[in-house]
Structures are given as C-alpha cells and as structure tokens.
Write an enzyme that holds these catalytic residues in place. Structure first.
Site, PDB file in Angstrom:
ATOM      1  N   SER A 147       0.755  -1.104  -0.027  1.00  0.00           N
ATOM      2  CA  SER A 147      -0.104   0.153   0.006  1.00  0.00           C
ATOM      3  C   SER A 147       0.958   1.276   0.035  1.00  0.00           C
ATOM      4  O   SER A 147       1.523   1.616  -0.891  1.00  0.00           O
ATOM      5  CB  SER A 147      -0.947   0.010   1.190  1.00  0.00           C
ATOM      6  OG  SER A 147      -2.037   0.884   1.117  1.00  0.00           O
ATOM      7  N   ASP A 294      -3.185   6.494  -3.320  1.00  0.00           N
ATOM      8  CA  ASP A 294      -1.966   5.868  -2.884  1.00  0.00           C
ATOM      9  C   ASP A 294      -1.277   4.946  -3.888  1.00  0.00           C
ATOM     10  O   ASP A 294      -2.188   4.682  -4.997  1.00  0.00           O
ATOM     11  CB  ASP A 294      -2.175   5.211  -1.464  1.00  0.00           C
ATOM     12  CG  ASP A 294      -2.961   3.914  -1.495  1.00  0.00           C
ATOM     13  OD1 ASP A 294      -3.997   3.870  -2.413  1.00  0.00           O
ATOM     14  OD2 ASP A 294      -3.054   3.163  -0.564  1.00  0.00           O
TER      15      ASP A 294
END
Length: 543
Positions: A147, A294
């Site tokens: 992530s 992200d």
C-alpha cells in the site's frame, strides 16, 4: 547462542530460492554480523488480519520469496481444509520491488497444491483484485502490496471468496498452517500450469464503475491527479473517460509506477510534502479538485482551493461529503465506519433515517456490515460500491467525489460550501491525529500500558465521561488493542497501527455552530481544543 544463530541462517540460506536474498544472507554470515542476523532471525513475520507486511530482505523477519512461499502454502492448506480443492485463487500485485515474483510464487504454490490459480495481467489497483474474486467466482484472492508503506516494504493481503479481507479466526488458522510448513522442499512449485488473465477482468471492473454515478449527472469538474508513483493512473484515466469527465491533468513526475518513490519521503498522500507537486500543478492549471491515489490505488485523497491556496481535505471530511451526496441521491442501506472515524457520519445517517454501524478499524470489518451501502475510514478509504468491490476503492471514490464537485459547480457552490452546510446542521466535527512513528516497538506497548494503568480523568479541560479498554470487547465490537475516551464534547481513540510501527491517537471535537456566521468562532474553538487534546494526551501517554 551465536553458533545457533549462524546454523539457523545457514539452513535458511540452503533453501532460499532468491539470488538477491541469498547474497545478502551469505554476506552477513561471512562477516559474522550477529546483530544483522539476529534482526532477521529473531522471530518470524507474523501473519494476521492484515496478512503479512514488512521490510524486504533475507530471513523469516523480512518479506522475501521464502516467506511468501510458506505463506502461500499455508493458505493453500487452509483452503483445502475448508473443502476448496480445485477452487480458483486470483492473484494481483502492485509495482513494488519483488511484487511480480511474489505473485508468481503464489501461483506456483496454489497450482502445486491442486488449486487453480489466475494472475492479473500486470500491476493493477488492489480494488481490481477485490472485484475479480467475486466476478470470477474464486475461493480466495491474494494481493501483493504494501500500500502506502516506505519503498523498502512489501506485503501480502489475503481475501476469501466473499471478496472481503480475512478476519479471525481465519487469520489464526492460516497462520497455523504456515507454521506447519517445515521446509520449502515440501512445497510443490511447478514451473507453469496457472492462468495469466487478459484485460477482460479489468474491462468488467471498469463497466461496474458505471453503477457509482447517477445517470445524467453533471460531469464538468476539472481535476489534477497524482498516482503517487503507483498503479492507479491508467485505470483512473479509463474510468474518468468512460464516465465523460474532463481528462485529469497528471502530475507527470508521479504518474508512472516507480518502486523507489523518488519524489516523496513516504508514498502516502497524508504525509507532509507528498502532495507538494500536485499542489504546484493545481496552482498552474486551476482545476476544481485535486485527486490523489496511494500506490495501490485503494485510497483516495482530495484537495480543494481554500482562500488563496490549496489544502488537503481530511479523510473524515471526504467521508462526510460522499455520505451527504449519497443521501441527496436517495441512497438506502446501512452507512458504516470504523470507530476511529468521525461521528458526523452517524449524524448524517440518523437525519436521513438510515441504519448506521461502527466497526473495528479496517475494511475487513466495514465490508462485512449487513446491508452495507457506504462505508469509510478516516485513513482515506471509501467503499462506495459494495456490490462491486467489498473493500476500499480509490478509483470509484474519485469518480463519486468528482461527480459531487460537478453537481456543486453547476449550482455555483464548492465542496467547502457543503462542509459548511453540514457543520451548521450537525455541529462542527473537527478531527486530527497524533501519530508517533517509533524504531523500538516497546515504546508503543509502554504508552498503552501507561494509559491503562493511569487513565486520564480530563483532557483539554474536558471531563472524561467514559474510558473503555477495547481489549475487553463488547456486544457490538470484538476485542482489539485500543482505548477509547468519551469526553464532554470530544472523543479520543488510541491504538497501535496494524501495518506500521506507529502509535495512533485519533481526536475529534464537536463544537455547536450558531448559523453560518458562527462558523469562524466554532473553527477557532475546535482548533484550540484539538491542540490542547494533543498536548494533554501526549503527556498522559509519555510520548
């Protein structure tokens, strides 16, 4: 002790399948670097409800091919134990270092275990993998991603056949199967036999994004977009083109995948400096909205012009805006959020006569709420189409937010005007976070212990009405390592991060607003209270 450490490292080296980590480990053994070896062999990377996440490197305390093969073998054994012999496992991956290798190893292990494996065609957003699980009727899914973690990290996220991330007891049962893997030699890994998917699954995901937007809604808002060196750009551009929005202006320096994330200290839109290039592009081009994903594009951040410059909207602000937009569109079903997110969502749902639920942190919990229509978490995560993706999705959230900006633009209004409306109607809900990154994890345990032993009776001059130790659980919430303080006009939640070496303290104050003219005074009071909360809580926790 040193002899045992060296022996363990040599045994690991003998079966390590990766030339890079073999070289790293051989160098440490030859140099007699006992501290470096102890750091890598002092335990094992723990498999939990976030799967695996850690720094890349050699040994059981790092993310590497040997660790991933063991994890895949444990997952395969668990799936067989659950009666899924021959079932399909879909595997996705981002553009981080080693992600493609970890995905390929997982496919090989699943194939060797008698399951069917299908790998997404290239690095794609995590929401595409979450969508693909249910779309293809898989029994499980794996996404290789860390992530928004630093460049040196990678991770391994596991979903079951319902399209949601694993929760207890599945995590512990998979961990036990991983622990039972004695040697990589016992794990069959054929050189082929799995499927590499074509773009059909991506096309199906993009077709599903149509359900997010209202038919015939305005599509005029102009955006600047940054992919934060991740995998979101192509999918987001395709989704925006499909919807008929103006083509986003890209932040060119961050548009293409780059596992070294060269322009940011941390590839997280919330981190200081991460949005500087996007703001510069916005100043140059004057859009209605700045959008950021992200690196694996499951989170969505937004920024707006506020006065003479641009500012990030807090995750809670975006969460409230999307909720208000869905209510205005006549949404039905349950609105849900995690306990660390703003209580404003509950006020919006109550005023609309909609069911509302709080869950523990993480979309593994939010996505499982019965009848979910909309779920969000303050850390920039939004589930706006739970029938399509039972997880946070930064692509569909960006679409819905841009639709809202377009609707408001057609009325001569902005997102900030709608936030003002919500504050006047429900009170000003202001949130902030006290987040402490540590090198020594014992500091987090010490802070939690200190607060448990001596809970504060007052913070920021506000009386603590209730102090809850969340490890005890409740009728509505399973046990978790956290503390919640309800104050007279405020709320504080303290918990260790599940994915980073951080102690996180989530702060919220609710200030009554006397009409629109009372907003400046309410904001000043909220800022004062949040500052005092930070100061007093930091002192109480010893951080």
């Amino acid at each position: 002790m040193h002899d045992a450490l060296i022996a363990r490292a040599r045994a690991w080296l003998a079966e390590d399948p990766d030339a890079d980590t073999r070289e790293e480990l051989a160098r440490l053994i030859e140099a007699g670097d006992h501290a470096g070896l102890a750091d890598r062999f002092g335990g094992t990377l723990q498999f939990g409800t976030a799967g695996l996440r850690g720094e890349l490197g050699a040994g059981p305390m790092r993310m590497n091919r040997a660790v991933v093969i063991r994890a895949a073998a444990g997952l395969a054994a668990y799936l067989r134990e659950q009666g899924h012999q021959g079932g399909l496992v879909v595997i996705g991956y981002d553009a981080r270092h080693k992600s493609a290798e970890f995905a390929r190893d997982t496919a090989a292990v699943m194939t060797g275990a008698g399951l069917r494996a299908a790998v997404l065609p290239r690095p794609l957003p995590t929401p595409v993998l979450a969508f693909a699980i249910r779309h293809l009727g898989a029994v499980a899914g794996v996404e290789v991603t860390a992530s928004h973690n630093p460049p040196r990290d990678n991770g391994y996220k596991v979903y079951l056949g319902d399209g949601s991330q694993i929760v207890p007891p599945a995590d512990a049962e998979i961990a036990a199967e991983i622990e039972a893997v004695t040697s990589l030699a016992t794990v069959p890994r054929p050189a082929d036999g799995w499927e590499t998917l074509d773009d059909g699954v991506l096309d199906a995901y993009l077709a599903r994004t149509d359900a997010v937007l209202a038919p015939d809604s305005p599509r005029t808002a102009r955006t600047v977009y940054t992919a934060m060196h991740g995998v979101g750009k192509d999918v987001l551009l395709a989704a925006f083109a499909r919807a008929g929005f103006p083509e986003p202006v890209l932040v060119a320096e961050q548009a293409e995948p780059d596992p070294d994330f060269p322009t940011v200290a941390f590839p997280n839109p919330e981190e200081p400096g991460a949005m500087d290039l996007a703001f510069a592009q916005a100043r140059a081009t004057g859009p209605d909205l700045v959008i950021a994903n992200d690196p694996d594009a499951d989170r969505c951040a937004a920024a707006v012009r506020d006065g003479g410059d641009w500012r990030m909207l807090r995750g809670d602000e975006v969460g409230a805006l999307l909720a208000a937009h869905l209510v205005r569109r006549g949404a039905s079903g349950t609105f849900a959020e995690s306990i660390v997110s703003s209580s404003l969502l509950g006020r919006i749902a109550e005023a609309a006569g909609l069911p509302y639920e709080e869950t523990l942190t993480g979309f593994k919990w939010i996505a499982r709420v019965d009848g979910l229509r909309y779920g969000y978490e303050e850390a920039l995560g939004y589930c706006v189409d739970p029938d399509g993706v039972r997880d946070k999705d930064g692509i569909t959230a960006a679409l819905l937010l841009t639709e809202l900006a377009s609707v408001l633009k057609s009325e001569g209004r902005t997102l900030l005007d709608l936030l003002d409306d919500l504050a006047v109607e429900h009170g000003l809900h202001a949130t902030d976070q006290l987040s402490v990154r540590v090198e020594d994890l014992s500091l987090i345990a010490d802070a939690m212990g200190r607060l448990r032993e001596r809970p504060p009776s007052e913070l920021a001059g506000l009386r603590v009405v209730e102090a809850e130790d969340l490890t005890r659980g409740s009728a509505k919430l399973p046990p978790t390592d956290g503390l919640r303080y309800t104050l007279d006009g405020a709320r504080v939640v303290v918990r260790p991060s599940g994915t980073e070496p951080k102690l996180k303290c989530y702060l919220e104050v609710v200030v009554p607003v006397d009409g629109r003219d009372g907003l400046p005074a309410a904001r000043a009071r909220a800022t004062e209270l949040l500052g005092a909360l930070k100061q007093d809580l930091s002192r109480a926790a010893g951080i």
